[in-house]
Design a protein around this motif. Structure first.
Motif, PDB file in Angstrom:
ATOM      1  N   ARG A   1       1.047  -0.956   0.057  1.00  0.00           N
ATOM      2  CA  ARG A   1      -0.092   0.263  -0.154  1.00  0.00           C
ATOM      3  C   ARG A   1       0.562   1.101  -0.011  1.00  0.00           C
ATOM      4  O   ARG A   1       1.861   1.349   0.822  1.00  0.00           O
ATOM      5  CB  ARG A   1      -0.755   0.097   1.162  1.00  0.00           C
ATOM      6  CG  ARG A   1      -1.987  -1.285   1.074  1.00  0.00           C
ATOM      7  CD  ARG A   1      -2.588  -0.692   2.571  1.00  0.00           C
ATOM      8  NE  ARG A   1      -3.841  -1.928   2.318  1.00  0.00           N
ATOM      9  CZ  ARG A   1      -5.510  -2.198   2.061  1.00  0.00           C
ATOM     10  NH1 ARG A   1      -5.250  -1.283   1.095  1.00  0.00           N
ATOM     11  NH2 ARG A   1      -5.782  -3.084   1.984  1.00  0.00           N
ATOM     12  N   VAL A   2       0.043   2.008  -0.642  1.00  0.00           N
ATOM     13  CA  VAL A   2       0.883   3.293  -0.932  1.00  0.00           C
ATOM     14  C   VAL A   2       0.539   4.642   0.178  1.00  0.00           C
ATOM     15  O   VAL A   2      -0.858   5.342   0.017  1.00  0.00           O
ATOM     16  CB  VAL A   2       1.087   3.857  -2.294  1.00  0.00           C
ATOM     17  CG1 VAL A   2       1.597   5.605  -2.276  1.00  0.00           C
ATOM     18  CG2 VAL A   2       2.255   3.263  -3.229  1.00  0.00           C
TER      19      VAL A   2
ATOM     20  N   GLY B   1       6.382   7.318 -12.340  1.00  0.00           N
ATOM     21  CA  GLY B   1       5.853   6.571 -10.476  1.00  0.00           C
ATOM     22  C   GLY B   1       5.511   7.836  -9.944  1.00  0.00           C
ATOM     23  O   GLY B   1       4.730   7.773  -8.874  1.00  0.00           O
ATOM     24  N   ARG B   2       4.769   9.023 -10.492  1.00  0.00           N
ATOM     25  CA  ARG B   2       4.607  10.002  -9.824  1.00  0.00           C
ATOM     26  C   ARG B   2       2.719   9.607  -9.411  1.00  0.00           C
ATOM     27  O   ARG B   2       2.919   9.105 -11.144  1.00  0.00           O
ATOM     28  CB  ARG B   2       4.375  11.017 -10.485  1.00  0.00           C
ATOM     29  CG  ARG B   2       5.951  12.237 -10.202  1.00  0.00           C
ATOM     30  CD  ARG B   2       6.056  13.345 -10.934  1.00  0.00           C
ATOM     31  NE  ARG B   2       6.041  13.504 -12.539  1.00  0.00           N
ATOM     32  CZ  ARG B   2       5.519  14.599 -13.392  1.00  0.00           C
ATOM     33  NH1 ARG B   2       5.328  15.140 -12.704  1.00  0.00           N
ATOM     34  NH2 ARG B   2       5.895  14.152 -14.732  1.00  0.00           N
ATOM     35  N   ILE B   3       2.189  10.241  -8.927  1.00  0.00           N
ATOM     36  CA  ILE B   3       0.736   9.633  -8.659  1.00  0.00           C
ATOM     37  C   ILE B   3       0.060  10.363  -9.128  1.00  0.00           C
ATOM     38  O   ILE B   3      -0.132  11.780  -7.871  1.00  0.00           O
ATOM     39  CB  ILE B   3       0.422   8.712  -7.514  1.00  0.00           C
ATOM     40  CG1 ILE B   3       1.713   7.407  -7.500  1.00  0.00           C
ATOM     41  CG2 ILE B   3      -0.925   8.567  -7.735  1.00  0.00           C
ATOM     42  CD1 ILE B   3       1.342   7.090  -6.432  1.00  0.00           C
ATOM     43  N   ALA B   4      -0.835  11.120  -9.928  1.00  0.00           N
ATOM     44  CA  ALA B   4      -2.353  11.856  -9.639  1.00  0.00           C
ATOM     45  C   ALA B   4      -3.342  11.504  -9.810  1.00  0.00           C
ATOM     46  O   ALA B   4      -3.557  10.819 -10.182  1.00  0.00           O
ATOM     47  CB  ALA B   4      -1.872  12.565 -10.769  1.00  0.00           C
ATOM     48  N   LEU B   5      -3.852  12.417  -8.750  1.00  0.00           N
ATOM     49  CA  LEU B   5      -5.984  12.119  -7.991  1.00  0.00           C
ATOM     50  C   LEU B   5      -6.607  13.500  -7.997  1.00  0.00           C
ATOM     51  O   LEU B   5      -6.060  14.614  -8.115  1.00  0.00           O
ATOM     52  CB  LEU B   5      -5.006  12.209  -6.631  1.00  0.00           C
ATOM     53  CG  LEU B   5      -4.665  10.800  -5.436  1.00  0.00           C
ATOM     54  CD1 LEU B   5      -4.862  10.677  -4.355  1.00  0.00           C
ATOM     55  CD2 LEU B   5      -5.359   9.345  -6.501  1.00  0.00           C
ATOM     56  N   ALA B   6      -7.472  13.108  -8.847  1.00  0.00           N
ATOM     57  CA  ALA B   6      -8.325  14.600  -8.527  1.00  0.00           C
ATOM     58  C   ALA B   6      -9.953  14.521  -7.444  1.00  0.00           C
ATOM     59  O   ALA B   6     -10.058  12.874  -7.648  1.00  0.00           O
ATOM     60  CB  ALA B   6      -8.815  13.972 -10.480  1.00  0.00           C
ATOM     61  N   GLN B   7      -9.772  14.842  -7.060  1.00  0.00           N
ATOM     62  CA  GLN B   7     -10.602  15.351  -5.786  1.00  0.00           C
ATOM     63  C   GLN B   7     -11.178  16.448  -6.140  1.00  0.00           C
ATOM     64  O   GLN B   7     -10.969  17.394  -6.332  1.00  0.00           O
ATOM     65  CB  GLN B   7      -9.241  16.075  -4.649  1.00  0.00           C
ATOM     66  CG  GLN B   7      -9.116  14.839  -3.509  1.00  0.00           C
ATOM     67  CD  GLN B   7     -10.111  14.351  -2.452  1.00  0.00           C
ATOM     68  OE1 GLN B   7     -10.785  15.805  -2.762  1.00  0.00           O
ATOM     69  NE2 GLN B   7     -10.502  13.625  -2.161  1.00  0.00           N
TER      70      GLN B   7
ATOM     71  N   ALA C   1       6.112   8.492  -5.663  1.00  0.00           N
ATOM     72  CA  ALA C   1       6.152   6.719  -5.557  1.00  0.00           C
ATOM     73  C   ALA C   1       5.834   6.861  -4.461  1.00  0.00           C
ATOM     74  O   ALA C   1       4.897   5.529  -4.181  1.00  0.00           O
ATOM     75  CB  ALA C   1       6.826   6.049  -6.334  1.00  0.00           C
ATOM     76  N   GLN C   2       6.930   7.304  -3.487  1.00  0.00           N
ATOM     77  CA  GLN C   2       5.923   6.950  -1.921  1.00  0.00           C
ATOM     78  C   GLN C   2       4.878   7.504  -1.063  1.00  0.00           C
ATOM     79  O   GLN C   2       5.363   7.453  -0.606  1.00  0.00           O
ATOM     80  CB  GLN C   2       8.037   7.432  -1.279  1.00  0.00           C
ATOM     81  CG  GLN C   2       8.980   6.648  -1.795  1.00  0.00           C
ATOM     82  CD  GLN C   2       9.213   6.559  -3.249  1.00  0.00           C
ATOM     83  OE1 GLN C   2       9.661   7.476  -3.077  1.00  0.00           O
ATOM     84  NE2 GLN C   2       9.771   5.526  -3.354  1.00  0.00           N
ATOM     85  N   GLY C   3       4.615   8.004  -2.043  1.00  0.00           N
ATOM     86  CA  GLY C   3       3.202   8.797  -1.447  1.00  0.00           C
ATOM     87  C   GLY C   3       3.394  10.580  -1.062  1.00  0.00           C
ATOM     88  O   GLY C   3       2.245  11.019   0.354  1.00  0.00           O
TER      89      GLY C   3
END
Length: 503
Positions: free
Chosen positions: A119-120, A145-151, A162-164
């Motif tokens: 889990r990240v 590894g970058r994580i994009a989130l739409a809020q 990648a590590q959060g």
């Protein structure tokens, strides 16, 4: 005439049974509804670099190869997930990212088995608690590894490493209601349904670099999913994105192609199609259609192809569809049973309430009714074609009376214990006066230990006989008095007083 029946206990038992049945049906209907709601159908889709497909359906994860052949099928608990993923994103052929409802961390799954690897833990901003993941609409993972989130809840786009660890967050007034995003050569595209726009943002600063205004003709539709078009940036005439746009507050919607100048063309998925997710497998568009649980395919020129998935996959989909329809029918059948049982119970209860007065009257006049059924004294004096209209027992200080009012006569019996002796019989026109006195106004006192009557009935006949006494059944006394008064001859008019003769 009221009959001497006991209180219908069996009717009350049936009414209670119908009420219990209605509650059982309602409970079973609720259980079927809960199962139907939990069977969410097709929800999420992603394509790996090897063109194999992972999709989420109900509480399961399915893995299909590039030809649509089933590779893996496992439940969410088997994947160590609390629920089926809402969004899936593939980085490579080794790992799979899953956005799970109610979980603040991202789940990283094995891309071959679908089981949880790690889990990240995302480091949310201080003004955005981790529980705000409930309003996270989409995720996209870049090659680095970058994580994009739409809020949607905070009208923000956030980028984590990648590590959060949080790297950057969009400005407070940049977006209104972001619902979907994807990476494109290090830059981030965002679908903002609040402003009906597609925005291309800098992958490093999230500054707006390009705005595509969606068609005003369908401005009421909500853009819930957007992905790149495979020819975007290659063919100048190609669309920039492929979208899912839903009708307001409805699962029904369209798949559309959007051009940089705002032109929009729809993809035919049926008039009541319910698109949930979509992805490009090379230049083949795959659409999750949830109304009929189908994996629709279209080529790059919007021509329909055969459904994706081999015979095994189609059988799985057919089973899921039949299960959902069975739960729907069960829900409505149980609900109908509950309503029908409740209506029958209310109808029976209404009948009981309407009959309530009669059993109370029968109970109060029980001995007179029992005599009518059991005592041969009446049968001994009954005339041809004579029928009983009413019967009553009168209790007096000088003795008790049993009166029978027929369609022709008023018959009286003296009562001595359990014995009845004829007292007399009179035609109904022989009645000259009927008086009905409430118990509280009746003269005299009743012996100690005897129940005071409900009222006093007095009947005077033209031969001077007076039949009187108290009765516990006021309803019977009132009805008998009303019938006897109808048979009384009209009172003779009084002659007017004459004036005295003058002397």
């Amino acid at each position: 005439m009221p009959t001497g029946t006991a209180r219908p206990i069996w009717r009350i038992a049936i009414a209670l049974g119908l009420l219990a049945l209605a509650l059982v049906c309602a409970w079973m209907g609720w259980q079927a509804h809960q199962k139907r709601v939990s069977a969410t159908g097709l929800t999420a889709l992603t394509v790996q670099p090897d063109r194999s497909v992972w999709l989420s359906i109900n509480k399961e994860l399915w893995h299909l190869d590039a030809q649509g052949r089933a590779q893996t099928r496992l439940t969410a608990p088997e994947a160590e997930l609390p629920a089926a993923p809402r969004r899936l994103a593939a980085l490579d052929n080794q790992v799979l990212y899953a956005l799970v409802p109610g979980v603040p961390d991202l789940a990283v799954l094995d891309a071959s088995t679908g089981r949880l690897q790690r889990r990240v833990a995302l480091q949310w901003p201080t003004d955005m608690p981790g529980s705000s993941v409930a309003t996270t609409a989409d995720l996209a993972v870049a090659q680095d590894g970058r994580i994009a989130l739409a809020q949607t809840g905070t009208s923000s786009v956030l980028v984590f490493d990648a590590q959060g660890r949080l790297l950057i967050r969009s400005g407070p007034k940049t977006l209104s209601q972001p619902t979907s995003l994807w990476w494109d050569d290090g830059e981030l595209w965002v679908a903002d349904t609040g402003q009906h726009q597609l925005l291309r943002l800098s992958g490093n600063t999230l500054a707006v670099k390009q705005t595509v205004q969606l068609s005003a003709k369908v401005a009421t539709r909500q853009t819930v999913r957007a992905i790149h078009h495979p020819r975007a940036g290659i063919d100048v005439q190609a669309p920039v994105a492929t979208l899912i746009r839903l009708e307001p507050d409805s699962p029904i919607g369209l798949v559309t192609y959007e051009w940089p100048d705002g032109m929009e063309i729809g993809q035919d998925i049926g008039p009541k199609g319910q698109p949930r997710d979509l992805a490009w497998i090379g230049e083949t568009l795959l659409v999750l259609e949830n109304l009929e649980l189908r994996l629709l395919r279209f080529d790059v020129d919007r021509h329909g192809l055969g459904d994706f998935g081999d015979m095994t996959v189609q059988h799985w989909l057919e089973q899921a569809f039949k299960t959902r329809e069975r739960l729907r029918r069960e829900q409505w059948a149980w609900a109908g049973g509950a309503v029908l049982s409740m209506l029958l119970m209310l109808g029976l209860a209404g009948t009981l309430l309407r009959r309530q007065a009669a059993p109370q009257e029968d109970d109060a006049n029980e001995r007179a009714l029992r005599w009518l059924d059991e005592n041969p004294a009446w049968q001994a004096v009954q005339m041809d074609q004579e029928s009983v209209r009413d019967t009553i027992e009168l209790r007096g200080r000088d003795g008790d009376l049993w009166l029978i009012l027929s369609n022709r006569r008023l018959v009286a019996f003296n009562v001595d214990g359990q014995h009845t002796l004829p007292r007399g019989a009179w035609h109904r026109t022989d009645v000259v006066e009927v008086a009905l006195t409430p118990a509280g106004k009746a003269a005299g006192r009743w012996p100690l230990g005897k129940r005071q009557p409900a009222c006093q009935l007095s009947i005077r006949l033209n031969d001077g006989t007076v039949l009187q006494g108290g009765t516990q059944s006021q309803e019977t006394a009132e009805r008998m008095a009303a019938v006897l008064r109808l048979g009384m001859p009209p009172a003779a008019p009084q002659a007017p007083a004459q004036a005295p003769t003058p002397a």
